[in-house]
Scaffold this active site. Sequence first.
Site, mmCIF file in Angstrom:
data_model
loop_
_atom_site.group_PDB
_atom_site.id
_atom_site.type_symbol
_atom_site.label_atom_id
_atom_site.label_comp_id
_atom_site.label_asym_id
_atom_site.label_seq_id
_atom_site.Cartn_x
_atom_site.Cartn_y
_atom_site.Cartn_z
ATOM 1 C CE1 TYR A 117 0.675 2.325 8.806
ATOM 2 C CE2 TYR A 117 -0.647 3.969 9.953
ATOM 3 C CZ TYR A 117 -0.339 3.269 8.807
ATOM 4 O OH TYR A 117 -1.031 3.534 7.655
ATOM 5 N NE ARG A 129 -2.587 0.543 3.974
ATOM 6 C CZ ARG A 129 -2.003 1.217 4.971
ATOM 7 N NH1 ARG A 129 -1.401 2.358 4.755
ATOM 8 N NH2 ARG A 129 -2.014 0.732 6.196
ATOM 9 C CG HIS A 141 -6.435 2.401 6.774
ATOM 10 N ND1 HIS A 141 -6.651 1.134 6.294
ATOM 11 C CD2 HIS A 141 -7.634 2.842 7.222
ATOM 12 C CE1 HIS A 141 -7.927 0.813 6.470
ATOM 13 N NE2 HIS A 141 -8.542 1.838 7.030
HETATM 14 C C1 LIG Z 1 -15.580 -6.021 11.170
HETATM 15 C C2 LIG Z 1 -14.712 -4.823 11.018
HETATM 16 N N1 LIG Z 1 -13.793 -4.566 11.955
HETATM 17 C C3 LIG Z 1 -12.996 -3.481 11.843
HETATM 18 C C4 LIG Z 1 -13.105 -2.643 10.775
HETATM 19 C C5 LIG Z 1 -12.217 -1.415 10.686
HETATM 20 N N2 LIG Z 1 -11.222 -1.548 9.647
HETATM 21 C C6 LIG Z 1 -11.395 -1.042 8.413
HETATM 22 S S1 LIG Z 1 -10.152 -1.396 7.382
HETATM 23 C C7 LIG Z 1 -9.322 -2.240 8.587
HETATM 24 C C8 LIG Z 1 -8.022 -2.879 8.289
HETATM 25 C C9 LIG Z 1 -8.177 -3.901 7.257
HETATM 26 O O1 LIG Z 1 -6.959 -4.476 6.977
HETATM 27 P P1 LIG Z 1 -6.814 -5.458 5.757
HETATM 28 O O2 LIG Z 1 -7.908 -6.467 5.779
HETATM 29 O O3 LIG Z 1 -5.433 -5.966 5.751
HETATM 30 O O4 LIG Z 1 -7.087 -4.542 4.483
HETATM 31 P P2 LIG Z 1 -6.311 -3.228 4.008
HETATM 32 O O5 LIG Z 1 -6.934 -2.062 4.694
HETATM 33 O O6 LIG Z 1 -4.875 -3.400 4.338
HETATM 34 O O7 LIG Z 1 -6.571 -3.154 2.546
HETATM 35 C C10 LIG Z 1 -10.038 -2.230 9.781
HETATM 36 C C11 LIG Z 1 -9.595 -2.833 11.040
HETATM 37 C C12 LIG Z 1 -14.096 -2.940 9.826
HETATM 38 N N3 LIG Z 1 -14.294 -2.156 8.750
HETATM 39 N N4 LIG Z 1 -14.870 -4.036 9.954
#
Ligand SMILES: Cc1ncc(C[n+]2csc(CCOP(=O)(O)OP(=O)(O)O)c2C)c(N)n1
Lengths: 329, 347
Positions: free
Chosen positions: A262, A250, A254
């Site tokens: 971080y 990425r 975020h």
């Molecule tokens: C059930 C749930 N828990 C927490 C979140 C908050 N949240 C949004 S994105 C994220 C991180 C996701 O990480 P990853 O699956 O690795 O995807 P990336 O953002 O790296 O594309 C979190 C914790 C959410 N959207 N849904």
Amino acid sequence: MTGASNASDRLWMYATMIKSRHFEALIKPAYFEGKSPVFNMAKGPLPGEMHLSDGQEPCAVGVCAHLRPGDTVTATHRPHHVAIAKGVDLDAMAAEIFGKASGLSGGRGGHMHLFDARVNFACSGIIAQGLGPAVGAALASKLRGDDAVAVAFLGEGAANQGAFHEALNLASVWKVPAIFVIEDNAYGISVSKRDCTAVERNADRAAAYAMPGHFVAGNDADAVHTIAGEAIARARRGEGPSLLEIETCRLEGHFMGDAEGYRPEGEVERLKASDPIPAYRARLLADGFEAADLDRTAAEARAAVDAAFAFARAAAYPDPEEAFTHVFA
Amino acid sequence: MSSPDTATAVRPARRLTIARAIAEAIGQEMERDPDVLVMGEDIAKLGGVFGTTTGLLDRFGPERVRDTPISETAFIGAAVGLAASGMRPVVELMFVDFFGVCMDAIYNLAAKQSYFSGGQVTCPMVLMTSVGGGYGDAGQHSQALYATFGHLPGLKVVIPSNAHDAKGLMLAAIRDPNPVIFMYHKALQGMGWLGTVQRSITDAPEGDYVVPLGKAKCVREGEDITVVGLGLSVHQALDAAGQLAEGGISAEVIDLISVAPLDREAVRASVRRTGRLLVVDDDYLSYGVGAEIIASVCEADIPLRAPPQRIAFPDIPVPFTPVMEHFVLPNADKVTAAVRQMMRVSN
Ligand SMILES: Cc1ncc(C[n+]2csc(CCOP(=O)(O)OP(=O)(O)O)c2C)c(N)n1
């Protein structure tokens, strides 16, 4: 093995990665419009959270190069690259993100809830919740006896959700044509994968559900294309689901506005130095593609995005009363 | 040591956001009680997406301040087990919209632990989360869901409207022997990247104090009508009360603070004097906080000068596009208009 991807797929993958990156490039300034001097997520033409996909394009194109409109894709809160590679209507997608009446959902869904039924694309902002629906779409295809497949994209963070494990088990028990694609960008928001995942390789988790698991290193569209092609062909033959884990990165925060405290120092610079798109272009040139051809397809891709943004900006906002329609079918 | 009075006199007023107030309360309670620990997504290194745990990792270390995987069923279930084992977990799940994935741990385990065990096992845990929309984040990141959780026996549900109450409520919530859903409204949180209602940023004592769970507060006295709000809608009610005062209407504003237990008596006492009741709520309308409060007043046989009214979010998912979202969200102007209308039809 680059030879496995044919020339037209490779050109398409290159152009589609450019299209996706250019889409995000136009989002960036638009997102900050109206949000200065004091940043406020609520303001400007693109309010709310915005998760960009810069760096993750090889995952989307390497998989979607094998898909047809009748195949289903479920994506995540970071959906643009996958939507574009699946052939979601670019004008309507841009208009949706701008909250316009001519958007995919008339402005009701926005960036995290893009639906294009024409190409069987959907996404959701709740982590890992696209996997169940992909299993369902795959079962529908199996019951109807066609050879359509369903692909669920997820982040590596989502592989720690219960829904991931349940969906893989169910897909395997029912032997449905589903492919689960983990885009491993090493972070779930601020939490690094190694601090929250019990295994080194998520592909190894496939063994627990008696399905093939493949790790694809290098954030390389050709490598993804090869492995995804095998998994998708296997599913079309009725041999059941597969799990793919793709190493990617990425390049942005975020979400837009993320201070990225971080990250270890210098990480973003290092990642940008190995940006998969210029690397892919260099490989295509080395393999004998003409620079002029690459430039032309890239220019066409950018022009399509420019046109989509022009369409979206010029489009009208919906009548506010429209908020009350489509709650029920 | 100076006496408390002199200390108050010399201490300059602080401008504390709700985020800072929550983090301060948790930190103070961690100092006082070694059984308190914090866990959730992005709460350690990042200090919480909404700033509720800022600085705690540095002070208390990774054993007591734990970043979790995105495994809500597991870590919220684990909090129930920690609580049963005598610990006091403070858990964050950043948006209330995400509670669906781990609802069983909340409404079948946490909420019922005391009852099912006949009081042998308690469940002293705090589950904190953000609520509310208004900033274009669409329908999976903008819900309020007060009533959903208020509906479930065994859960306490609170939402502060300002930093002073946030700190005292958090201290009370951690010390309470029951599961407390501690909601904070994004429009009041004081995050640099979201707009914040300035009135939510207040002074608060630096030391220890509690704001009791289950008690409403009268935040503006008035004679003609009782306007009840919670979280953000308290500020909408206060803004409306200001507008109404210019037109000679005197509105009393009650800050509910707690959805469960619900301070029915505070509302009834106010409506007994004013004879009119309006509830303002940004949760879905049907079966909501407004309905419950209006029922509480009607059941008490209080003479009313106008039919009670409620303003709430209509029964639709929260739309993304701002032209729709702001059309359907409650705001101060809607409150003002509703009060004027109620005054017109009154006897
Ligand atoms: C059930 C749930 N828990 C927490 C979140 C908050 N949240 C949004 S994105 C994220 C991180 C996701 O990480 P990853 O699956 O690795 O995807 P990336 O953002 O790296 O594309 C979190 C914790 C959410 N959207 N849904």
